[in-house]
Design a protein around this motif. Structure first.
Motif, PDB file in Angstrom:
ATOM      1  N   GLN A  86      -3.057 -92.179  36.477  1.00 59.04           N
ATOM      2  CA  GLN A  86      -3.586 -93.332  35.360  1.00 59.04           C
ATOM      3  C   GLN A  86      -3.890 -94.438  36.376  1.00 59.04           C
ATOM      4  O   GLN A  86      -4.852 -95.037  35.870  1.00 59.04           O
ATOM      5  N   THR A  87      -3.451 -94.669  37.616  1.00 58.60           N
ATOM      6  CA  THR A  87      -3.968 -95.723  38.482  1.00 58.60           C
ATOM      7  C   THR A  87      -5.395 -95.253  38.908  1.00 58.60           C
ATOM      8  O   THR A  87      -6.168 -96.145  38.968  1.00 58.60           O
ATOM      9  N   LEU A  88      -5.696 -93.986  39.085  1.00 57.54           N
ATOM     10  CA  LEU A  88      -6.914 -93.498  39.268  1.00 57.54           C
ATOM     11  C   LEU A  88      -7.863 -93.723  38.301  1.00 57.54           C
ATOM     12  O   LEU A  88      -9.079 -94.361  38.100  1.00 57.54           O
ATOM     13  N   GLY A  89      -7.366 -93.389  37.056  1.00 53.44           N
ATOM     14  CA  GLY A  89      -7.984 -93.689  35.893  1.00 53.44           C
ATOM     15  C   GLY A  89      -8.953 -92.841  35.302  1.00 53.44           C
ATOM     16  O   GLY A  89      -9.957 -92.661  34.628  1.00 53.44           O
ATOM     17  N   ALA A  93       6.766 -90.325  47.648  1.00 54.04           N
ATOM     18  CA  ALA A  93       5.768 -89.576  47.695  1.00 54.04           C
ATOM     19  C   ALA A  93       4.366 -90.561  47.825  1.00 54.04           C
ATOM     20  O   ALA A  93       4.577 -91.524  47.417  1.00 54.04           O
ATOM     21  N   ALA A  94       3.697 -90.244  48.926  1.00 55.70           N
ATOM     22  CA  ALA A  94       2.398 -90.800  49.143  1.00 55.70           C
ATOM     23  C   ALA A  94       1.300 -90.031  48.531  1.00 55.70           C
ATOM     24  O   ALA A  94       1.288 -88.936  49.069  1.00 55.70           O
ATOM     25  N   ILE A  95       0.395 -90.622  47.584  1.00 52.25           N
ATOM     26  CA  ILE A  95      -0.510 -89.512  46.969  1.00 52.25           C
ATOM     27  C   ILE A  95      -2.036 -90.325  47.219  1.00 52.25           C
ATOM     28  O   ILE A  95      -2.091 -91.509  46.935  1.00 52.25           O
ATOM     29  N   PHE A 139      -4.985 -94.865  46.428  1.00 55.81           N
ATOM     30  CA  PHE A 139      -3.851 -94.381  47.249  1.00 55.81           C
ATOM     31  C   PHE A 139      -2.722 -95.054  46.610  1.00 55.81           C
ATOM     32  O   PHE A 139      -2.647 -96.112  46.381  1.00 55.81           O
ATOM     33  N   VAL A 140      -1.582 -94.207  46.222  1.00 57.75           N
ATOM     34  CA  VAL A 140      -0.529 -94.891  45.748  1.00 57.75           C
ATOM     35  C   VAL A 140       0.783 -94.361  46.629  1.00 57.75           C
ATOM     36  O   VAL A 140       0.646 -93.073  47.176  1.00 57.75           O
ATOM     37  N   LYS A 141       1.927 -95.087  46.398  1.00 58.00           N
ATOM     38  CA  LYS A 141       3.180 -94.664  46.989  1.00 58.00           C
ATOM     39  C   LYS A 141       4.349 -94.875  46.071  1.00 58.00           C
ATOM     40  O   LYS A 141       4.333 -95.945  45.286  1.00 58.00           O
ATOM     41  N   GLY A 142       5.007 -93.934  45.693  1.00 61.90           N
ATOM     42  CA  GLY A 142       6.169 -94.022  44.761  1.00 61.90           C
ATOM     43  C   GLY A 142       7.449 -93.382  45.179  1.00 61.90           C
ATOM     44  O   GLY A 142       7.392 -92.600  45.801  1.00 61.90           O
ATOM     45  N   VAL A 195      -0.163 -99.495  46.037  1.00 64.17           N
ATOM     46  CA  VAL A 195      -1.314 -99.183  45.639  1.00 64.17           C
ATOM     47  C   VAL A 195      -2.423 -99.644  46.213  1.00 64.17           C
ATOM     48  O   VAL A 195      -2.664-100.803  46.576  1.00 64.17           O
ATOM     49  N   ASP A 196      -3.325 -98.754  46.743  1.00 64.94           N
ATOM     50  CA  ASP A 196      -4.165 -98.897  47.812  1.00 64.94           C
ATOM     51  C   ASP A 196      -3.773 -99.699  49.022  1.00 64.94           C
ATOM     52  O   ASP A 196      -2.546 -99.386  49.404  1.00 64.94           O
ATOM     53  N   ARG A 197      -4.174-100.733  49.420  1.00 62.66           N
ATOM     54  CA  ARG A 197      -3.317-101.706  50.375  1.00 62.66           C
ATOM     55  C   ARG A 197      -2.533-102.960  49.825  1.00 62.66           C
ATOM     56  O   ARG A 197      -2.008-103.692  50.609  1.00 62.66           O
ATOM     57  N   PHE A 198      -2.100-102.840  48.503  1.00 60.74           N
ATOM     58  CA  PHE A 198      -1.235-104.009  48.120  1.00 60.74           C
ATOM     59  C   PHE A 198       0.031-103.256  47.926  1.00 60.74           C
ATOM     60  O   PHE A 198       0.458-102.204  47.587  1.00 60.74           O
ATOM     61  N   ASP A 199       1.114-104.262  48.196  1.00 60.64           N
ATOM     62  CA  ASP A 199       2.553-103.947  47.957  1.00 60.64           C
ATOM     63  C   ASP A 199       2.787-104.503  46.329  1.00 60.64           C
ATOM     64  O   ASP A 199       2.157-105.516  45.763  1.00 60.64           O
ATOM     65  N   VAL A 200       3.392-103.253  45.728  1.00 54.48           N
ATOM     66  CA  VAL A 200       3.482-103.598  44.260  1.00 54.48           C
ATOM     67  C   VAL A 200       4.789-103.265  44.143  1.00 54.48           C
ATOM     68  O   VAL A 200       5.859-102.503  44.981  1.00 54.48           O
TER      69      VAL A 200
END
Lengths: 227, 295
Positions: free
Chosen positions: A34-37, A107-109, A119-122, A135-140
């Motif tokens: 859903q982040t990719l859209g 997981a990094a995807i 790019f996301v990491k969860g 999310v991409d280069r952002f810390d969330v």
């Protein structure tokens, strides 16, 4: 209170065997999609820690791919997720990380779709709950327990005011909000956890605001088909 | 929520003349801004999934994804129906149903985490067998799930419900406490008796470690769900008979936190201790993963 309601105790309804290694993994995959859209064409998944060590026995790999297909945690197609992904034209590459991560179930995807990449990491933090941390280069830091709005925009004055003004007019209440930017006047990402899903029309309106590059709505409460 | 301890929950019930499930339904609706009917419908869906999982586990007797487990639910059910189970047929059925749901979980079937997937058999085991035995309408069981949820909500927020944090006492132990308290309410016991049932049950699983072979939710998780269902019936019976938990249930929950926090990492779902590190546990891990690495 770490647990906020009765359905965080009784629930989720899910495909076994593990709430952290299976249900949590589905939700991370779904948040990524859903982040990719859009439907991903290529997915590169890197597993860390306990995810990397035990993914075969727990079906963590199947669960992540089911999430990338936008399946909910209790979708009985989960055990056949690889076949469904192939049918959908999704190429999946999965490997264990060589480096350690802070949280054992991470997981990094990296995804590529027809229109874009992300790019996301969860992390799967237990009981099926997750925390998205990059999310991409952002810390969330968001849990995807609420409808969550991701607004990619330029770092300029007034953007947040216009954004919150639009939500106010749509009668959407903001539960939590955070902002990270690459640099002053550079690219920024605002993450807004809402009490209600944001209607399509308002999403488009936000997308047209000056300096806004793209808008994504993450809603894991919906059954499926959101993109 | 208007309660964060079992004593507060009990007091609310007594002040309002309501049951634990009444309080939980009202508070859930208030917290989420949804109608009580909508909240009730979601729980009814969950109960339907639990009952399906019982049926599926008994019918199919399928193997787990790892191939390590499967078929025990059927064995126990056959023994319950045809043999002369030492427990009596009803308790043996509860045990079979709990095993069935845990086996469905291990074979990548659909279950409801109660409170986790590792402990998903206990509540369906107790609930579905009790429904058959007492002829209750579905609504009774759905309300019972709210009572179980209220108890679990208190345990989760004052202690923990994951094996990685607090060992098996936090997963299977919590599920037993939740099932026991809910069963007391469904059988017409008072909120006070229900709260005693929780304390009685939790005391019996204090210290239980989480030591899954190869890190999988199978050995010993599945059989512990079977035992758990029987223990929940026993705790409910003690409470209905008037046995009180001499140590108040909220204090028992605090002990669970203390004991879980003191547990070494080896005994908290890491598969680095306990049954997972026995010669056989290590051999199974090696066969599954090709090496004696970490699970």
């Amino acid at each position: 209170m770490r647990f906020k309601d009765v359905f965080s105790i009784i629930g989720p309804s899910m495909i076994g065997p593990s709430s952290s290694h299976t249900a949590g993994a589905v939700r991370i995959g779904r948040a990524a999609r859903q982040t990719l859209g859009e439907a991903p064409l290529e997915a590169e998944i890197v597993l860390y820690g306990s995810f990397a060590d035990t993914y075969r026995g727990h079906g963590t790999d199947l669960a992540l791919v089911a999430g990338l297909l936008d399946y909910p945690t209790d979708d009985e197609r989960l055990p056949d997720a690889f076949a469904h992904a192939a049918q959908a034209g999704m190429r999946v590459e999965l490997r264990a990380a060589r480096t350690p991560e802070i949280h054992p179930n991470t997981a990094a995807i990296r995804l590529r779709g027809e229109k874009g990449r992300v790019f996301v990491k969860g992390r799967s933090i237990g009981g099926g709950s997750i925390e998205m941390v990059a999310v991409d280069r952002f810390d969330v830091k968001f849990t995807a327990s609420y409808p969550t709005l991701l607004v990619f925009h330029a770092d300029r004055e007034g953007t947040i005011a216009e954004l919150s003004g639009t939500l106010k007019r749509a009668r959407v209440n903001i539960g939590h909000m955070q902002l990270d930017r690459e640099s002053r006047n550079g690219a920024a990402l605002t993450v807004i956890e809402c009490d209600q899903a944001v209607p399509e029309r308002e999403l488009k309106r936000i997308g047209r605001l000056a300096g806004v590059a793209r808008v994504r709505m993450i809603d894991l409460t919906a059954k499926e088909g959101i993109s | 929520m208007r309660f964060s301890s079992l004593s507060q929950l009990k007091r609310l019930c007594e002040e309002e003349g309501s049951s634990m499930s009444d309080v939980m339904i009202a508070d859930q609706a208030a917290e989420t801004g949804q109608s009580e009917e909508k909240v009730f419908r979601q729980m009814a869906d969950y109960y339907r999934i639990m009952r399906e999982a019982v049926g599926k586990g008994l019918m199919e007797g399928r193997k787990s994804r790892s191939g390590l487990t499967g078929g025990d639910a059927r064995r126990v059910k056959l023994h319950a129906d045809g043999g002369e189970p030492s427990l009596g047929a009803d308790a043996a059925s509860a045990m079979a149903y709990a095993l069935a749901v845990s086996e469905v979980n291990a074979s990548m079937g659909r279950i409801v985490a109660t409170p986790t997937a590792g402990s998903c058999g206990i509540i369906p085991g107790v609930f579905v067998s009790s429904q058959e035995r007492f002829g209750w309408e579905d609504d009774v069981l759905v309300r019972g799930l709210f009572a179980a949820g209220a108890i679990g909500y208190v345990i989760a927020n004052n202690s923990f419900v994951s094996g990685a944090e607090g060992g098996c006492q936090a997963e299977v132990g919590s599920a037993i406490g939740m099932a026991a308290g809910a069963l007391v309410e469904m059988r017409g016991g008072t909120p006070e008796q229900a709260v005693h049932a929780v304390g009685l049950a939790l005391k019996n699983s204090l210290g239980l470690i989480c030591d899954p072979v190869a890190g999988l939710v199978e050995i010993p998780c599945i059989v512990r769900n079977g035992f758990g269902a029987v223990t929940a019936l026993a705790a409910a019976d003690m409470a209905l008979a008037g046995v009180a938990s001499a140590i108040p249930s909220d204090e028992v929950i605090e002990v669970m936190l203390e004991v879980g926090a003191a547990m070494p990492a080896e005994h908290r779902e890491t598969a680095k201790g306990g049954l997972a590190r026995t010669p056989t546990g290590r051999r199974i891990m090696k066969e599954l993963y090709g090496e004696e690495g970490q699970a």
